[in-house]
Design an enzyme around this catalytic site. Structure first.
Site, mmCIF file in Angstrom:
data_model
loop_
_atom_site.group_PDB
_atom_site.id
_atom_site.type_symbol
_atom_site.label_atom_id
_atom_site.label_comp_id
_atom_site.label_asym_id
_atom_site.label_seq_id
_atom_site.Cartn_x
_atom_site.Cartn_y
_atom_site.Cartn_z
ATOM 1 N N LYS A 189 2.896 3.220 -7.012
ATOM 2 C CA LYS A 189 2.564 4.652 -7.014
ATOM 3 C C LYS A 189 1.080 4.784 -7.358
ATOM 4 O O LYS A 189 0.705 5.097 -8.493
ATOM 5 C CB LYS A 189 3.452 5.412 -8.002
ATOM 6 C CG LYS A 189 3.468 6.919 -7.751
ATOM 7 C CD LYS A 189 4.614 7.584 -8.489
ATOM 8 C CE LYS A 189 4.555 9.099 -8.396
ATOM 9 N NZ LYS A 189 4.937 9.630 -7.091
ATOM 10 N N GLU A 233 9.781 7.541 4.367
ATOM 11 C CA GLU A 233 10.047 8.548 3.325
ATOM 12 C C GLU A 233 9.216 9.780 3.654
ATOM 13 O O GLU A 233 8.501 9.804 4.650
ATOM 14 C CB GLU A 233 9.681 7.990 1.945
ATOM 15 C CG GLU A 233 8.222 7.580 1.800
ATOM 16 C CD GLU A 233 7.922 6.870 0.474
ATOM 17 O OE1 GLU A 233 8.603 7.126 -0.520
ATOM 18 O OE2 GLU A 233 6.974 6.058 0.462
ATOM 19 N N LEU A 237 8.304 4.339 -1.956
ATOM 20 C CA LEU A 237 8.344 4.436 -3.406
ATOM 21 C C LEU A 237 9.804 4.508 -3.860
ATOM 22 O O LEU A 237 10.603 5.244 -3.277
ATOM 23 C CB LEU A 237 7.622 5.710 -3.850
ATOM 24 C CG LEU A 237 7.517 5.834 -5.368
ATOM 25 C CD1 LEU A 237 6.497 4.848 -5.901
ATOM 26 C CD2 LEU A 237 7.185 7.251 -5.761
ATOM 27 N N TYR A 243 -0.292 6.683 -10.911
ATOM 28 C CA TYR A 243 0.059 7.964 -11.506
ATOM 29 C C TYR A 243 1.569 8.154 -11.521
ATOM 30 O O TYR A 243 2.321 7.398 -10.888
ATOM 31 C CB TYR A 243 -0.622 9.111 -10.743
ATOM 32 C CG TYR A 243 0.001 9.423 -9.412
ATOM 33 C CD1 TYR A 243 -0.207 8.590 -8.313
ATOM 34 C CD2 TYR A 243 0.831 10.525 -9.253
ATOM 35 C CE1 TYR A 243 0.392 8.862 -7.099
ATOM 36 C CE2 TYR A 243 1.435 10.809 -8.037
ATOM 37 C CZ TYR A 243 1.210 9.970 -6.961
ATOM 38 O OH TYR A 243 1.822 10.228 -5.766
#
Lengths: 282, 282
Positions: free
Chosen positions: B144, B176, B200, B29
């Protein structure tokens, strides 16, 4: 099939695009088998489903409590006494946001597929080929959740290597298969990793261990590494769809003489007898 | 919304229950924002979507190649010039089995939600509270994908602690946020983890780093631990929905004096100016 309180034709089975299972893998599942219209170890599967739900703080609803009865009715409506059954419960549909929605209604799904009667093909012990794969899954594999993309990639890697299953290891320590638990036999002992947070506590695994103890086999629950796996007298897989399978080749090298061994044969026979007895088919 | 070649009312947006996104998290996505009918950094999002698809061996179809045009048409139909946009592509629907199905047709979904015009609230730099969480996600977070259940649990843990975001660490090394990238400022330097396989590669992160270099700020891409995080002069989050936010409290303890700092203000202003320029609103 069955979805959210209704028995539906398969073609009408649709989820909202914002079901949290579809957006976030925010749900859990079970795979069961029915033989002669009887769901094998259904209570154990339902108990594990509830443990998975509790771990994710998804409320167990009355509908979840009725899954065994719902499934029996579904198999009866479909005239499907021998079936593979899939239960899935997600946190429900809600506008896309990561934290839990308020008052979601869990989405409850039951699917079934026909399988052959146990007598026809599953009384045969399968000899299978496996490959090793690094275990890159998340840290809560004891929850039977929809977080399965790494399992998909591992299963595909196995298929592309001409194998039937991928056996995971983390830094050389065996965890489990992509859809099975892994047991080894060495010098007459049955050895398997304890059901810690890194693996799923398999229902078939637990039943096979009980049957092994009943048969007087020495059982050790301890971690083992890929070297011990490759050098074992026997390597076995257990699972709801697998029952007991004998791994004859690992990464294209034979396990022992490359044929199913005596402990796999014994445990497979014991499990099949147990299924037949449990399901009233013996 | 848009699903598999058709523009549909939201209420008709339904997925097959055996869509692999819903069964296995087998899909990817992107989240984008449109301001003044212009999708900010749309090419970069589409390129990343294609990298994610390639990593999973999901074929990029002509429909995927047209996602920017499809989204423009959707926002036009909905008269929604300011929007949060969600793109999702899964491997498609197929009878449940882990390996890849033959010739699947990817499921392509576009959703949008209204947001306020940028001028109204996002030109304000948000001061947010964060908590630390162990990173238990899978090993391919650079893709992702829909493997988001750990992010859900981390975001919920943050909400229950009265915080806005969870910052992940693996064995003390910061990775993250649950929906953001993390940057720190210390002694005038901007420091962030390299976009390795554990995180990511954020589109906003990359743009903010470019803007920092353009502004002459010294930028270091290197890992840092939770001690360095807690002791930094400033902690910042970046993301498509977040733009730049200043973390003022970590686990209820203030970062520096507990107020947004000068580098956060500078980078936030630079990003907002970039958005306005890019979207033809400046």
């Amino acid at each position: 099939m069955y979805l959210n309180g209704r028995f539906l034709p398969r073609s009408e089975a649709r989820l909202d695009v914002e079901d949290r299972g579809a957006l976030f893998a925010d749900g859990v599942y079970e795979v069961l088998r029915a033989y002669g219209s009887r769901l094998y170890l259904a209570d154990e599967h339902l108990a594990r489903l509830k443990r998975s739900l509790a771990a994710l703080h998804i409320q167990t609803t009355a509908e979840v409590d009725r899954l065994i009865e719902i499934t029996a009715e579904l198999l009866d409506r479909d005239a499907r006494p021998e079936a593979q059954v899939y239960w899935q419960v997600t946190r429900g549909a809600a506008p896309r946001a990561r934290g839990f929605p308020e008052n979601p209604r869990p989405t409850v799904l039951v699917l079934s597929w026909p399988i052959e009667p146990l007598a026809a093909h599953e009384q045969h012990l399968a000899g299978v080929r496996a490959i090793l794969q690094p275990d890159r899954r998340w840290g809560r594999c004891w929850i039977k959740s929809l977080m399965l993309l790494d399992n998909v990639l591992a299963a595909q890697a196995a298929a592309e290597a001409g194998a039937d299953e991928a056996i995971y290891h983390r830094d050389g320590i065996v965890t489990e298969g992509s859809a099975t638990n892994v047991l080894i036999a060495h010098r007459g002992r049955l050895i398997t990793r304890p059901a810690d947070e890194a693996i799923l506590a398999g229902i078939t695994r637990a039943r096979v261990l009980e049957l092994a103890v009943e048969a007087g086999l020495p059982v050790e629950q301890r971690p083992f590494d890929t070297g011990e796996l490759a050098g074992a007298d026997e390597v076995m897989l257990t699972g709801t769809s697998t029952n007991v399978a004998a791994v004859t080749h690992l990464d294209n090298r034979p396990i022992a003489d490359g044929h199913p061994g005596p402990m796999a044969r014994q445990l497979h026979a014991a499990l099949i007898a147990d299924i037949l007895r449990y399901c009233g088919l013996a």
